[in-house]
Scaffold this active site. Structure first.
Site, mmCIF file in Angstrom:
data_model
loop_
_atom_site.group_PDB
_atom_site.id
_atom_site.type_symbol
_atom_site.label_atom_id
_atom_site.label_comp_id
_atom_site.label_asym_id
_atom_site.label_seq_id
_atom_site.Cartn_x
_atom_site.Cartn_y
_atom_site.Cartn_z
ATOM 1 N N GLY A 1 6.894 0.881 -7.730
ATOM 2 C CA GLY A 1 6.437 -0.447 -8.161
ATOM 3 C C GLY A 1 5.331 -1.229 -7.113
ATOM 4 O O GLY A 1 4.704 -2.054 -7.603
ATOM 5 N N CYS A 2 5.101 -0.294 -6.101
ATOM 6 C CA CYS A 2 3.955 -0.805 -5.255
ATOM 7 C C CYS A 2 2.586 0.244 -5.545
ATOM 8 O O CYS A 2 2.996 1.427 -5.661
ATOM 9 C CB CYS A 2 4.385 -0.743 -3.783
ATOM 10 S SG CYS A 2 5.648 -1.899 -3.546
ATOM 11 N N ALA A 3 1.496 -0.129 -5.521
ATOM 12 C CA ALA A 3 0.403 0.609 -5.745
ATOM 13 C C ALA A 3 -0.039 1.531 -4.315
ATOM 14 O O ALA A 3 -0.397 2.546 -4.401
ATOM 15 C CB ALA A 3 -1.066 -0.310 -5.609
#
Length: 135
Positions: A49-51
């Site tokens: 969920g993190c870029a």
């Protein structure tokens, strides 16, 4: 409920008037952290969920949470450092009771992070909370 280290950070943020200075402080906090051992950068510690690439490794001593982490993005590394100040040393019960959105709001982070960074921050908070809940 926040840790003394987080309260000190809140005071530092209140002293700085410009958001750019606050942003720089977050980055400096990240640079001051020890890097996470490469052996701990595995799929089990990777935060989805993190870029950017983010790894969080938690240890539970008794009922107390401690975690370390690292990211390949400077600002995210700083956000990890901020979360460490918020959560490290809390009991598992207290970790679950922290209103992270409100605490981060005290730093003004809710209003100054891009949508991607905000989503990543939420993902890191959820990972910390799930680690505490599962322990």
């Amino acid at each position: 409920m926040a840790q003394a280290a987080f309260e000190e950070l809140v005071e530092d943020f209140e002293f700085l008037e410009e958001w750019e200075d606050r942003y720089r402080l977050v980055i400096e906090e990240g640079k001051a952290m020890d890097p996470l051992a490469d052996a701990l950068k595995v799929p089990a510690t990777k935060v989805d969920g993190c870029a950017s690439q983010v790894w969080l490794h938690a240890t539970i001593e008794g009922e107390t949470l401690h975690f370390d982490g690292e990211s390949d993005a400077m600002i995210v590394n700083g956000l990890i450092a901020v979360l460490r100040k918020l959560y490290n040393g809390l009991t598992l019960k207290d970790v679950l009771a922290v209103d992270a959105r409100a605490e981060m709001g005290r730093l003004g982070l809710n209003d100054h992070l891009s949508a991607q960074r905000s989503n990543g921050l939420r993902a890191m908070i959820e990972r910390i909370r799930s680690l505490a809940a599962a322990a």
